[in-house]
Design an enzyme around this catalytic site. Structure first.
Site, PDB file in Angstrom:
ATOM      1  CB  CYS A 408      -0.964   0.003   1.185  1.00  0.00           C
ATOM      2  SG  CYS A 408      -0.191   0.264   2.793  1.00  0.00           S
ATOM      3  CG  HIS A 572     -20.222 -12.228 -18.705  1.00  0.00           C
ATOM      4  ND1 HIS A 572     -19.036 -11.550 -18.865  1.00  0.00           N
ATOM      5  CD2 HIS A 572     -20.540 -12.127 -17.396  1.00  0.00           C
ATOM      6  CE1 HIS A 572     -18.639 -11.062 -17.696  1.00  0.00           C
ATOM      7  NE2 HIS A 572     -19.541 -11.392 -16.779  1.00  0.00           N
TER       8      HIS A 572
END
Length: 652
Positions: A408, A572
């Protein structure tokens, strides 16, 4: 091997700002303990403090004039060129300190509250280290034996002395003007009650991981300067106020759904009491409209400090409620309490309204807020994770994984939390030889097998760990990616861990899912929606789905984009449309001119109808194709449908 993605100019700008923020943070954060110590002494022992003590208060002046700037300068120099850089950087900073901050040099200016010694330290520390690093490079290997120590010591001493003098007379006047300008701007905002409006900039910037650049580059230097002259500063709570984030998480606890609601209580504890604000960012990224709640809450909290003339004597780092009260100035109890509490209440109320008005079917699953979705489940996507290098990325993991790193911005907040969660899962799965650690992105080296980052930081991590598998997450606490990583370990570290020949059977069953009759080499669509229809109609033509399934593909696209990068889109249907699927199948359309897919080019469109998991093995091979430039070039030049099928199935 990590997935390469096209660089968006806007993303690159944000990455550069993040890097600059990390650069500043790496100078300030290691010295937060010293800053807190100075703040406590100031809060308790100055004449207007909690327990005035004239003798102890003599520490305050030298602390802010000399100790803190020199510590920051040394740390900045050390980050550039280790000990040698730290020594030269700190010495070079003495010039700017004496020119702009010290009452010994300029007693009149020192009392005006315009002392930019911290900005000067952030400049001269790294600059001094960089200069001596370049000088050492000039005569590296050219010094006669026996003279190394002499040259090293005198080169450092001479360069540090010259830079100290130069900073005193050249940089000093410039920083005075800068500091006076910034100070006047803040004074104008305060005098005209406009300081709360800074929330419009600060709150969105925090969610985009730009908080370090704002906090350590602007607010901390200005706040320390104000605290020196006025005894406190409201600037310390503009970015570090725990109220807005806590209010948002409370709203999710009451009005959220699914995983978001389930994880919000734990996130609240970590954010409010632990001070790790990054933990609530994914909740905002999942529903961006909630940034309005944070802005309203942040502005309200700042208004309370303005009205009550209250603030802190030092930065609240981390932004925990405990850190806030430990740095609170005498006479600011009411104002600071109203600051965080009203921010919490206002954020909660606005977020509650926005969550109640949200009629989408999305249950708030934080992982589903990304472009990664689980094939045919409408939420979490193993398909997207395979194709982007996130999640399991089976086709990309070409060797056993022995080292995992969570990265991070600062390497001590969300990454530490995520590493702890995953480490437990990995150990429970029996992979005791796999290490899981956390690091700041700036400290990453290309020695790790798998790198986990927040999706907004993945691009930066890839630049430093190009050979690793990269997994992007949004929720470091309970991401479904963790289970996928464990599954990846089972596949790469122990190929026989899967029930007998299940993996082989799955791969075998993937054969024939893409038929030549479902391949179009010269698509005719000119828009995203037309391309979805073209790919969907191919699935209808081969008898894999009903026409209703094509409509669900459009519906899915309105929720989250199915563009995967590298010129590929995989439209999809929704989970609800599964009844429209007769059998698992894929379709393939290639476009001579890429289609505009939400602002991104789509040259290849693969339509997916998944009744089970048979297609995942084929999609794993597709992933291997689209991370290989040569294979993509083969697809681009393929002359027949059969050739396309062979390339994607790995038989050619």
């Amino acid at each position: 091997m990590a997935t390469d993605t096209a660089t968006d100019p806007r993303t690159s700008t944000r990455v550069h700002i993040q890097r600059f923020g990390t650069f500043l943070s790496n100078m300030v954060m290691p010295n937060i303990g010293a800053i807190i110590a100075w703040g406590l002494i100031t809060a308790f022992f100055i004449p207007v403090g909690w327990t005035p003590n004239e003798k102890i208060a003599t520490i305050v002046g030298p602390g802010i004039y000399y100790l803190l700037p020199l510590l920051i300068a040394y740390t900045g120099g050390y980050n550039v060129y280790k000990l040698r850089g730290g020594v030269v950087g700190a010495t070079s900073t003495m010039g700017i300190i004496m020119a702009t901050s010290s009452p010994l040099f300029d007693p009149v200016y020192a009392d005006t509250g315009g002392s930019p010694m911290f900005l000067g330290a952030m400049i001269m520390g790294p600059l001094g280290a960089y200069v001596i690093k370049r000088l050492d490079g000039l005569w590296d290997g050219k010094i006669k034996p026996g003279f190394e120590m002499l040259v090293n010591n005198f080169s450092a001493g001479i360069s540090a002395a010259l830079m100290a003098i130069a900073s005193m007379f050249l940089l000093g006047p410039v920083l005075r003007a800068v500091m006076e300008g910034l100070g006047n701007a803040v004074e104008y905002l305060v005098n005209h009650n406009l300081l709360p409006l800074t929330a419009v900039i600060i709150e969105p910037a925090k969610v985009l991981f730009l908080n370090n650049a704002i906090n350590h580059g602007v607010l901390t230097p200005l706040g320390l300067d104000q605290a020196k002259s006025a005894g406190h500063s409201a600037l310390f709570l503009l970015e570090a106020n725990p109220g807005p984030g806590a209010g948002l998480l409370l709203a999710y606890m009451v009005f959220g759904r699914g995983v978001s609601k389930a994880t919000a209580p734990g996130a609240f504890v970590i954010q409010f009491f632990g001070g790790i604000h990054e933990v609530y960012f994914p909740y905002v990224l999942a529903k961006p409209r909630l940034i309005l709640a944070l802005i309203c809450g942040g502005a309200t909290g700042t208004l309370m400090n303005v009205i009550n003339d209250s603030g802190l004597v030092a930065p609240a780092a981390p932004g925990s409620i405990f850190a806030v009260y430990s740095s609170m100035a005498k006479g600011s109890v009411v104002g600071v309490t109203l600051c965080w509490s009203t921010a919490l209440v206002v954020t909660f109320l606005v977020a509650a309204v926005l969550l109640r008005l949200d009629r989408s079917e999305d249950d708030g699953d934080l992982a589903a807020a990304t472009a990664s979705m689980e094939d045919m489940k409408g939420k979490k996507s193993s398909v997207a994770s395979v194709l982007t290098g996130g999640g399991t990325a089976t086709a990309v993991a070409t060797k056993p994984i022995k080292s995992i790193v969570f990265a991070c911005d600062a390497g001590m907040g969300s990454s530490a939390m995520g590493a702890s969660v995953l480490r437990k899962k990995v150990q429970q799965a029996g992979f005791s030889d796999v290490t899981v650690v956390n690091q700041a992105i700036s400290n990453l080296s290309d020695t790790y097998d798998l790198v986990v980052t927040h999706q907004d930081l993945t691009e930066r991590a890839r630049q430093q760990t190009g050979s690793a598998v990269h997994v992007s997450v949004e929720n470091f606490m309970g991401s479904p990616r963790y289970d996928e990583i464990v599954e990846l370990l089972r596949r790469t570290n122990d190929p026989n861990a899967h029930e007998g020949g299940a993996a082989v059977a799955e791969e075998a069953s993937s054969a024939g899912l893409l038929q030549p009759s479902a391949v179009v080499l010269h698509g005719t669509a000119r828009s995203r929606d037309d391309a979805i229809a073209e790919a969907g109609n191919l699935l209808v033509d081969v008898g894999a789905v009903d026409p209703a399934y094509v409509a669900s593909m459009h519906e899915r696209e309105t929720s989250v984009s199915t563009h995967m990068g590298n010129g590929l889109a995989i439209p999809h249907g929704t989970n609800e449309a599964k009844d429209s699927i007769h059998r698992t199948a894929l379709s393939f359309v290639r476009y001579d001119s890429p289609v505009d897919w939400n602002g991104k080019p789509a040259e290849f469109v693969i339509g997916i109808a998944g009744a089970g998991k048979e297609h995942l093995a084929l999609l794993g091979k597709v992933a291997g194709v689209f991370v290989d430039a040569d294979q993509v070039a083969r697809l681009r030049s393929a002359q027949s449908a059969e050739e396309v099928v062979a390339i994607l199935e790995g038989t050619s």
